[in-house]
Design an enzyme around this catalytic site. Structure first.
Site, PDB file in Angstrom:
ATOM      1  N   ASP A 295       0.822  -1.214   0.000  1.00 66.06           N
ATOM      2  CA  ASP A 295       0.000   0.000   0.000  1.00 66.06           C
ATOM      3  C   ASP A 295       0.855   1.264   0.000  1.00 66.06           C
ATOM      4  O   ASP A 295       1.956   1.283   0.556  1.00 66.06           O
ATOM      5  CB  ASP A 295      -0.900  -0.024   1.243  1.00 66.06           C
ATOM      6  CG  ASP A 295      -2.033   0.972   1.138  1.00 66.06           C
ATOM      7  OD1 ASP A 295      -2.298   1.478   0.030  1.00 66.06           O
ATOM      8  OD2 ASP A 295      -2.655   1.255   2.176  1.00 66.06           O
TER       9      ASP A 295
ATOM     10  N   HIS B  79       2.857   2.960  -8.946  1.00 63.46           N
ATOM     11  CA  HIS B  79       2.706   1.502  -9.121  1.00 63.46           C
ATOM     12  C   HIS B  79       3.960   0.903  -9.751  1.00 63.46           C
ATOM     13  O   HIS B  79       4.369  -0.196  -9.404  1.00 63.46           O
ATOM     14  CB  HIS B  79       1.470   1.189  -9.961  1.00 63.46           C
ATOM     15  CG  HIS B  79       0.196   1.566  -9.265  1.00 63.46           C
ATOM     16  ND1 HIS B  79      -0.060   1.218  -7.954  1.00 63.46           N
ATOM     17  CD2 HIS B  79      -0.879   2.289  -9.665  1.00 63.46           C
ATOM     18  CE1 HIS B  79      -1.243   1.692  -7.597  1.00 63.46           C
ATOM     19  NE2 HIS B  79      -1.758   2.355  -8.617  1.00 63.46           N
TER      20      HIS B  79
ATOM     21  N   LEU C 227      12.253 -19.661  -2.323  1.00 63.53           N
ATOM     22  CA  LEU C 227      11.059 -18.923  -1.884  1.00 63.53           C
ATOM     23  C   LEU C 227       9.833 -19.247  -2.756  1.00 63.53           C
ATOM     24  O   LEU C 227       9.946 -19.349  -3.973  1.00 63.53           O
ATOM     25  CB  LEU C 227      11.377 -17.416  -1.996  1.00 63.53           C
ATOM     26  CG  LEU C 227      10.260 -16.439  -1.659  1.00 63.53           C
ATOM     27  CD1 LEU C 227       9.971 -16.431  -0.158  1.00 63.53           C
ATOM     28  CD2 LEU C 227      10.641 -15.022  -2.114  1.00 63.53           C
TER      29      LEU C 227
HETATM   30  C1  FPP Z   1      -2.101  -0.044  -3.336  1.00 63.90           C
HETATM   31  O1  FPP Z   1      -1.600   1.273  -3.268  1.00 63.90           O
HETATM   32  C2  FPP Z   1      -1.492  -0.730  -4.487  1.00 63.90           C
HETATM   33  C3  FPP Z   1      -2.175  -1.321  -5.499  1.00 63.90           C
HETATM   34  C4  FPP Z   1      -3.655  -1.341  -5.545  1.00 63.90           C
HETATM   35  C5  FPP Z   1      -1.488  -1.936  -6.644  1.00 63.90           C
HETATM   36  C6  FPP Z   1      -0.241  -2.714  -6.299  1.00 63.90           C
HETATM   37  C7  FPP Z   1       0.433  -3.075  -7.554  1.00 63.90           C
HETATM   38  C8  FPP Z   1       1.767  -3.100  -7.745  1.00 63.90           C
HETATM   39  C9  FPP Z   1       2.754  -2.873  -6.665  1.00 63.90           C
HETATM   40  C10 FPP Z   1       2.336  -3.318  -9.114  1.00 63.90           C
HETATM   41  C11 FPP Z   1       2.288  -4.675  -9.717  1.00 63.90           C
HETATM   42  C12 FPP Z   1       2.766  -5.808  -8.887  1.00 63.90           C
HETATM   43  C13 FPP Z   1       3.476  -6.860  -9.331  1.00 63.90           C
HETATM   44  C14 FPP Z   1       3.470  -8.082  -8.504  1.00 63.90           C
HETATM   45  C15 FPP Z   1       4.259  -6.874 -10.573  1.00 63.90           C
HETATM   46  P1  FPP Z   1      -2.568   2.502  -3.564  1.00 63.90           P
HETATM   47  O2  FPP Z   1      -2.530   2.811  -5.002  1.00 63.90           O
HETATM   48  O3  FPP Z   1      -3.931   2.219  -3.036  1.00 63.90           O
HETATM   49  O4  FPP Z   1      -1.863   3.633  -2.749  1.00 63.90           O
HETATM   50  P2  FPP Z   1      -2.557   4.896  -2.037  1.00 63.90           P
HETATM   51  O5  FPP Z   1      -3.369   4.328  -0.893  1.00 63.90           O
HETATM   52  O6  FPP Z   1      -1.397   5.701  -1.571  1.00 63.90           O
HETATM   53  O7  FPP Z   1      -3.404   5.574  -3.068  1.00 63.90           O
END
Ligand code: FPP
Length: 255
Positions: free
Chosen positions: A32, A49, A143
């Site tokens: 997050d 992201h 892993l």
């Molecule tokens: C939450 O942060 C994150 C997500 C919903 C997406 C996570 C995806 C990745 C890290 C990229 C792809 C992963 C792989 C395994 C290749 P948020 O966007 O809700 O953050 P915020 O709360 O600060 O808005």
């Protein structure tokens, strides 16, 4: 032990070094804070992201190096489809990139990859990459990385209930035979031990529909650090904190 005398540098206080002889077997992470990380830098959320996806690779490599057995990350929830199309498309492209690279990289690193969630609504090329990567990495002994993709804890539990109901309907199972082990065998995580430690960067104190069943006795840890900045020190701090806790699983402290 390889990391025993590792020295840690950085702005934050040096964490107590974890005891590498009693690491959590399974660490799960809610990745997050990508959006906030990008906004703080006047960048589009999609840049957050991308940075989050790069950090996922670093943390997975570190977990493999120190001997963690299972790492499960929450990458895309069943609710994340409601985000703007550009953001969803970027996250899907990041999976595509990761899976393409993983096909050749995981065996070198001895890592097994498993995707957890409903892959049916994903595009056919991503589904094919998932099949291929899972197949190629099967049998690696390092892993186990589980990426939760189009995953929701409630949807997973409902799906398990439906699978069991179908078996009852077909006469293969009596309702009274349904116990915890039987139910678990119908979850996406069948055969994977429950997480010991669930880390949520960015300071939020919610589970957000992540591993609802499996987290029954997990230890939760949060930190204000946003996921793209969550590094080795932060992981070691989380593990040390976990090691300082007394896990009783509903019983009493062992004396
Ligand atoms: C939450 O942060 C994150 C997500 C919903 C997406 C996570 C995806 C990745 C890290 C990229 C792809 C992963 C792989 C395994 C290749 P948020 O966007 O809700 O953050 P915020 O709360 O600060 O808005």
């Amino acid at each position: 032990m390889k990391f025993k005398n590792l020295r840690i540098f950085g702005g934050r206080a040096k964490p107590a070094e974890p005891d590498f002889s009693r690491l959590p077997q399974h660490i799960a992470i809610i990745m997050d804070g990508n959006g906030r990380w990008a906004t703080a830098r006047a960048l589009p959320r999609t840049a957050g992201h991308r940075a989050g996806s790069e950090n996922f690779r670093r943390i997975a490599t570190l977990c493999n190096d120190i001997g963690i057995r299972y790492l499960t990350v929450y990458a895309f929830s069943t609710e994340n489809w409601s985000r703007p199309k550009e953001e969803v498309d970027t996250i899907m492209s990041l999976f595509r990139e990761y899976l393409t690279e993983a096909c050749s990289e995981l065996t070198k690193k001895n890592i097994t990859l498993k995707i957890i969630g409903n892959t049916e609504p994903l595009s056919p090329d991503i589904r094919e990459l998932i099949r291929e990567t899972e197949r190629l990495s099967l049998g690696n002994t390092g892993l186990h990385v589980n990426v939760c993709l189009n995953y929701g804890g409630r949807a997973e539990i409902v799906r398990a209930a439906q699978l069991l109901a179908e078996r009852v309907k077909r006469g293969e199972l009596e309702p009274e035979q349904i116990d915890v082990a039987c139910f678990e065998s119908c979850l996406y995580t069948a055969g994977i031990p429950d997480p010991d430690l669930i880390i949520r960067p960015s300071g939020e104190l919610r589970s957000s529909n992540f591993l609802l069943w499996q987290s029954a006795y997990a230890e939760f840890y949060t930190t204000p650090v946003l996921w793209p900045d969550f590094g080795r020190e932060d992981l070691f701090r989380a593990i040390s904190d976990y090691q300082s806790r007394s896990r009783r699983f509903g019983g009493l402290e062992k004396r």
